[in-house]
Write an enzyme that holds these catalytic residues in place. Sequence first.
Site, mmCIF file in Angstrom:
data_model
loop_
_atom_site.group_PDB
_atom_site.id
_atom_site.type_symbol
_atom_site.label_atom_id
_atom_site.label_comp_id
_atom_site.label_asym_id
_atom_site.label_seq_id
_atom_site.Cartn_x
_atom_site.Cartn_y
_atom_site.Cartn_z
ATOM 1 C CG ASP A 304 53.315 52.111 48.250
ATOM 2 O OD1 ASP A 304 54.320 51.863 48.948
ATOM 3 O OD2 ASP A 304 52.552 53.058 48.497
ATOM 4 C CE1 TYR A 305 57.277 47.785 53.735
ATOM 5 C CE2 TYR A 305 55.286 46.495 54.002
ATOM 6 C CZ TYR A 305 56.584 46.779 54.378
ATOM 7 O OH TYR A 305 57.173 46.086 55.388
#
Length: 758
Positions: A304-305
């Site tokens: 994820d980010y």
Amino acid sequence: MAAQTVSRRSALKAAALVAAWSASPLRAAARAADAAQVSSKIEALIAAMTLDEKAGQLTLMPSAWGGSKAAGLNPPGNGQSFESQIENAVAGKLTGVFNGNGAVMAQRMQRAVMERSRLKIPLIFAADVIHGHRTIFPIPVGEAASFEPELAERTARAAAFEAAGAGIDWTFAPMVDIARDQRWGRVMEGAGEDVLIGRAFAAARVRGFQGHRLTDDDAMLACAKHFAAYGAAEAGLDYNTVDLSERTLREVYLPPFKAAFDAGAVSTMASFNEISGVPSTANHWLLTELLRNEWGFKGLVVSDYTGDEELILHGVARDGRDAARLAILAGTDMSMASNLYALHLPDLVRAGEVPLERVDEAVRRTLTIKSMLGLFDDPFRRIDPNREKYRSRRPAALALAREAGWKSIVMLKNEGDILPLAKSAKVAVIGPFAAGQHDLIGGWCVYGDDEQAIDLATGMRNAGGQITVTQGSGIEEPLEGGVEAAVAAARNAEVVVLSLGESQDMSGEAQSRVDIVVPPPQQALAEAVAAVGKPTVVVLRNGRALALAGAVRDAPAILVTWYLGSESGNAIADILYGKRSPSARLPISFPYASGQEPYYYDRKTTGRPQPAGERADYKAQFRTVPNAALFPFGHGLTYGKIGYGDFAAGDGKLAWDGALEVSALVVNSGKRAVDEVVQLYVHDKVASVTRPVRQLVAFRKVALAPGASQRVRFTIRRDALEFYGLADKPTVEPGEFKVWIAPSAQHDGASGSITLVR
Ligand code: BGC
């Protein structure tokens, strides 16, 4: 750096990956010969790549030229300019970008890479296309309320048609996290609290996004996220610690992922959270032992980010280099937004801390994904600015948004049949959501626009309704003179429609709430308007279940309308004025009070269940509210009058390898044709592991004309009764099961017992 030879083993691995994809039911047409050819191309590329280029292939960045709201959702790539991002791509430091600005942006980047880069490996363009691209459909939890997975498949298909038309190859969806704590803001993004609904919608959305063939110019690669148990954050606080038994992980949180993979999803995103001490991005057990070795997943894992970088703040990595090492070794193939792989993988390999084979494996998966999407054959297959315009907001997509809209509206109450409204009725529409281009499309819309959506007042006027509009209150702040104006409007009307709830940024990522109530100024407005005494319909706008109280809870009619997207107001008017009968059901339980969270219907009985009737001490119950939902999972009324009876289960014996039909008579004694969602629940009376009070094992939407009755039949097999047993594997035990065919998780419906015999 030394060029590598193409080993037979690695070629076979890539071939197996493509073949596994080809073998999925949707991909039967792809042939093994093609797969072998593709894999040798990929191996030749890997052999030609430098270590830096390999690390670049594993590096995905937010677009420096973000689309619409992208910059607000995620900061653009490390403060880079678009021009410098292009140069990075040409230099082989990027695998692609996400949340960029449409086909023109993609065209410029792809052209530069195909013309000027050394190896001419096409970029991949990703985006968060969560519930529509330009045409916005209901937020996913709302759409799940339709209890119609085929609808989700159709809206995902329509979203892919628009988004792939705008150059997007890969969507970071579906979000398949089970959500059992309504304080969590990302409840809005998934399919709710139930495992069966979660599985059905996960699979449907994957089918919709990926379409017929991934190489088609209207297909996008799906990414099942967030792997795993992101929704189990303590206190519903986004990103918070998750501490779960393996049983609950396997029974509740993992099945929707498995369903997404079985439906053909070949990418997944590692979640931000830890599970019992190990953050997912660095969780070898989760990403490799379980996902790959046990489940045989052949696809790509993206972080994820900045999920890899966050391993430092989690306290398991010393620095960025250590974080990159942990992430790649655990099984995170691609790094999103942090740039850590580009910065550190080459050195980690040279220092012998990360085997080259592991990096090659991740590159192989990345290139295979690009190949599956047809990018090697035609890097511009989804990139065409004219097609982007042509495909945007077509009438058919808007009609689908309206259909999905009314099918997502749950009617919680309708005392005295005050709904549907007569078009001639003088209606005072009151509340902060009564009118205006705001809070219509819902969270997680990178490319949608509230300005282009239909608000409630417009929808009611379009339907021919006679309305006045009064704001009455702000969303979280009172409005000077608002209550007085609202009371006056109510006095002058025959009916009041109170449009209350949450703004769309009160749910979504990082938007956890401690009190899941209608904000106090709106509650005060509702109390004042209720005192006028006119028949009142509460129309809720919400991204999670709410604990309704006072005049809101006590209103004779309540509709749950979520954020319905582009056609919001028209869809609500369809229900309010009776063009359509409500058919949706709650995919999340509405509790009596916030303090009951996490609350979900398929909880355990405990050794001291709350008895019916008066409050008794020393039982599992709160002092002030029952251990139950105010409006349970599965609940939702129609404009008909529905009764359940005459349960039948043959001789009640389910043979070990057999099937047993159970049925009930469902009757519509009302005056309107309806669609009734008939639900089948079971409870295992005695098992070696405690079992939920009820569990949904099947559901069906049944059309019933006025006065019609229908025997609704379900077939039960042993696998519906399975659970994760004491021996840490799926198990079924013979014995007696209670069975309900009912309109909600708390309704008796028609019930009986069956016995599984070995
Ligand atoms: C979210 C993901 C999303 C990503 C890229 C993250 O903050 O958790 O769901 O796909 O950003 O926008």
